[in-house]
Every structure is written in structure tokens, then in C-alpha cells.
Design an enzyme around this catalytic site. Structure first.
Site, PDB file in Angstrom:
ATOM      1  N   GLY A 158     -23.811 -15.420 -43.135  1.00 24.94           N
ATOM      2  CA  GLY A 158     -25.262 -15.300 -43.039  1.00 24.94           C
ATOM      3  C   GLY A 158     -25.788 -14.278 -44.028  1.00 24.94           C
ATOM      4  O   GLY A 158     -25.029 -13.488 -44.593  1.00 24.94           O
TER       5      GLY A 158
ATOM      6  N   ASP B 166     -35.967 -10.330 -30.109  1.00 22.51           N
ATOM      7  CA  ASP B 166     -35.819 -11.516 -30.955  1.00 22.51           C
ATOM      8  C   ASP B 166     -34.820 -12.479 -30.328  1.00 22.51           C
ATOM      9  O   ASP B 166     -33.981 -13.067 -31.019  1.00 22.51           O
ATOM     10  CB  ASP B 166     -35.381 -11.096 -32.363  1.00 22.51           C
ATOM     11  CG  ASP B 166     -35.596 -12.202 -33.393  1.00 22.51           C
ATOM     12  OD1 ASP B 166     -36.242 -13.208 -33.063  1.00 22.51           O
ATOM     13  OD2 ASP B 166     -35.104 -12.046 -34.523  1.00 22.51           O
TER      14      ASP B 166
ATOM     15  N   VAL C 102     -23.544 -11.207 -44.157  1.00 24.33           N
ATOM     16  CA  VAL C 102     -22.469 -11.166 -43.166  1.00 24.33           C
ATOM     17  C   VAL C 102     -21.337 -12.035 -43.707  1.00 24.33           C
ATOM     18  O   VAL C 102     -21.559 -13.189 -44.064  1.00 24.33           O
ATOM     19  CB  VAL C 102     -22.917 -11.735 -41.796  1.00 24.33           C
ATOM     20  CG1 VAL C 102     -21.814 -11.533 -40.752  1.00 24.33           C
ATOM     21  CG2 VAL C 102     -24.219 -11.105 -41.325  1.00 24.33           C
TER      22      VAL C 102
HETATM   23  N1  ADE Z   1     -22.805 -14.746 -38.146  1.00 24.19           N
HETATM   24  C1  ADE Z   1     -23.380 -13.570 -37.928  1.00 24.19           C
HETATM   25  N2  ADE Z   1     -22.679 -12.850 -37.053  1.00 24.19           N
HETATM   26  C2  ADE Z   1     -21.620 -13.615 -36.691  1.00 24.19           C
HETATM   27  C3  ADE Z   1     -20.555 -13.440 -35.777  1.00 24.19           C
HETATM   28  N3  ADE Z   1     -20.423 -12.324 -35.083  1.00 24.19           N
HETATM   29  N4  ADE Z   1     -19.670 -14.444 -35.645  1.00 24.19           N
HETATM   30  C4  ADE Z   1     -19.832 -15.574 -36.361  1.00 24.19           C
HETATM   31  N5  ADE Z   1     -20.815 -15.803 -37.220  1.00 24.19           N
HETATM   32  C5  ADE Z   1     -21.701 -14.821 -37.393  1.00 24.19           C
END
Ligand code: ADE
Length: 305
Positions: free
Chosen positions: A32, A169, A39
């Protein structure tokens, strides 16, 4: 609960530690992005054991607001502590001016996407002849599995509210699913730990899931999270639909003030729809608490199994 699988005890005991750069291994797989940075999938070495982790990286050039949100998220997670129905903090690391937040990995990604890909066309055999007709959309997840996801989220939120933390959120996109389909509340970037919070800065508000009093007076409480939970129930029932689809924020606020609420969907049980309406009560004190919701959802699951 049949698919309740907490993290190994060891991780619970040693979660949230200062990690060294050598403990962290990042892959190129992007999970992400946000204004803070990105991330990435990776692993974290905890006492010789490599654990899969989602690692949030605060980009070097991040502005002050993004830095504050990042730090706020770490602080809130530390305050909240371990819970099986939230994404837990494994540890943090500061390396060459770059900050890293190692989070528990949830292999099935976010609930909204998962629900959308779980959609299948329901077909029925017509009474005459044997032609297949499309009757609507159903999920590969059973009604009990969908209720269990809702119950996991309500349980995670019950814990958050017991720590006086407001999420602000809560929505299907901010719930993550583990490999065994346990739902966990994630994304504490907007969370505040004051029990009641009056927003003063100008930030984009996720208006489709935000409570009426938060939209109009910018007042956030656990009871405004309960409103959002009602919207999340609607997202589950519609398998990842967009609430108030096509409506702009100004019109939505006006309609909500007039008492408009989303109608009951096909496939939605009456008791679940009544729960949504309770969550969307105008007066925050008239809404159920997360503990009420957990209990009611457990009863609904029992009735169905
Ligand atoms: N995307 C953002 N955080 C995540 C997580 N903890 N596990 C998997 N995908 C993610």
C-alpha cells in the site's frame, strides 16, 4: 470461536520492541501507499524467528503532518496494546533517518477488496426447461462467516474503546483479513486517544462512513465509530458496495440531517438491518455500544449455525 487463532504467545509477549535494522528484511512487494510513504511486505526477526510483517516506511521527505500521523499511530498502538482483533505492532526501527513500523501481516489483505472478489453470480434453474437464470450476487463466504467478520471487528473496536481510543476512519478498506480469515482493525493513522476529539485542522473526511455529528460539528467519540461500524455492516452485506453511491458530500449531509438512511438491501436479514439503523441513530447516546454489538452478533451467529 472456531477460527479464533491468536498470535503465538511468544509474539504477544515480545510485541512492540525496538528493532535493529538487521532484524528487518524488506521485499519489493508493495502492499500500500499513502502520504506518509509506503507499506512493504517483509519479515522481522524476533528472537531468531522470521515473522512475516507489513512494514510501514515513512519516506524521507515526508511533511510534518505525515510525520506526526506516523508517530501518533505508533503511540496509539503502544497505548492500545496487544489484541487478537487488531493489527498489532511488532516493533519500530529508525535507520539512517528513515522510520519503519513493523506490523503483523494479514495475508488476505483488506476486507473491501476481499468482499468484492468473493462475489459470485447466483444462478437458479428456471421452472420450465433447464435454463440457468441470474438471480443476484452472493458471496463465496457463508452468512455465518460474514457475521463472524463483523463480530471480530466489533470485538477489536470494543477493545479500542475500552482504551478510550477513537478510530475515526473505521471502514471495510481499513479492516484486514489474516490467512485464516480473522478480521483485524487496522490503520490507526487518524486515531486519537482522548475519548472525545474535536477536529480543528482541515483534513479530508471519509464522509461516507462518518457520523452526522462528526460531519457537521467535527465531534468524534466512540459513538461516532459505532456509526461507522453500521456503514461497515452495510459494506459487508453489499459485498464491498459504495455507501450512498453517487451522492456528493453536501447533499449527503443535508439528507442525513433530514433523517435519510440507506434502505435495507436484498439478502439482508431484518435483525442486521435493525442493527445498522441503531448505529445510525441521530443522537450518539441512543446508539448501541461495541459490547452490545458483539453480544448481538454472537447471538445472530448462533441462530444461524
Ligand atoms: N497493508 C497494509 N497493512 C497491511 C498488513 N498489516 N497486512 C497486509 N497488508 C497490509
Amino acid at each position: 470461536m472456531e477460527n479464533y487463532r491468536p498470535l503465538p504467545l511468544k509474539i504477544m509477549a515480545i510485541s512492540d520492541r525496538d528493532l535493529t535494522w538487521d532484524d528487518i528484511s524488506l521485499t519489493s512487494r508493495l502492499l500500500g501507499t499513502g502520504n506518509f510513504g509506503e507499506v512493504r511486505k517483509g519479515t522481522v526477526n524476533l528472537d531468531g524467528e522470521r515473522l512475516p510483517s507489513a512494514i510501514k516506511v515513512l519516506k524521507r521527505g515526508a511533511d510534518e503532518a505525515a510525520r506526526q500521523d506516523f508517530q501518533q499511530e505508533v503511540d496509539i498502538m503502544r497505548h492500545v496494546g496487544y489484541h487478537p482483533y487488531i493489527i498489532n505492532l511488532l516493533g519500530t526501527c529508525d535507520h539512517q533517518g528513515q522510520q519503519y513500523m513493523a506490523l503483523e501481516m494479514a495475508g488476505n489483505g483488506d476486507l473491501k477488496k476481499y468482499l468484492r472478489t468473493s462475489r459470485v453470480l447466483e444462478t437458479t434453474s428456471a421452472a420450465y426447461g433447464n435454463t440457468r437464470q441470474t438471480a443476484g450476487t452472493v458471496s463465496t463466504l457463508s452468512p455465518v462467516q460474514l457475521l463472524r467478520i463483523a463480530c471480530d471487528v466489533a470485538t477489536g473496536m470494543e477493545h479500542l474503546s475500552s482504551k478510550d481510543v477513537i478510530h475515526r476512519d473505521l471502514a471495510a478498506r481499513n479492516v484486514l483479513l489474516t490467512d485464516s480469515l480473522i478480521a483485524k482493525v487496522a490503520d490507526f493513522g487518524l486515531s486519537r486517544g482522548d475519548g472525545i476529539y474535536e477536529q480543528t485542522s482541515k483534513r479530508a473526511v471519509p464522509f461516507r462512513s462518518t457520523a452526522l455529528e462528526a460531519l457537521s460539528k467535527r465531534i468524534y467519540t466512540t459513538q461516532s465509530d459505532v456509526w461507522s461500524f453500521g456503514i461497515l455492516l452495510w459494506e459487508i452485506v453489499t459485498l464491498g458496495g459504495t455507501p450512498y453511491s453517487g451522492m456528493k458530500s453536501g447533499l449527503l449531509l443535508r439528507r442525513l440531517r433530514e433523517g435519510y438512511r440507506m434502505p435495507k438491501q436484498r439478502n439482508c436479514d431484518e435483525d442486521l438491518y435493525q442493527m445498522m439503523l441503531q448505529c445510525w441513530q441521530r443522537r450518539p447516546e441512543d446508539r448501541p455500544t461495541f459490547s452490545d454489538l458483539v453480544e448481538q452478533l454472537k447471538n445472530m451467529m448462533e441462530d444461524k449455525s
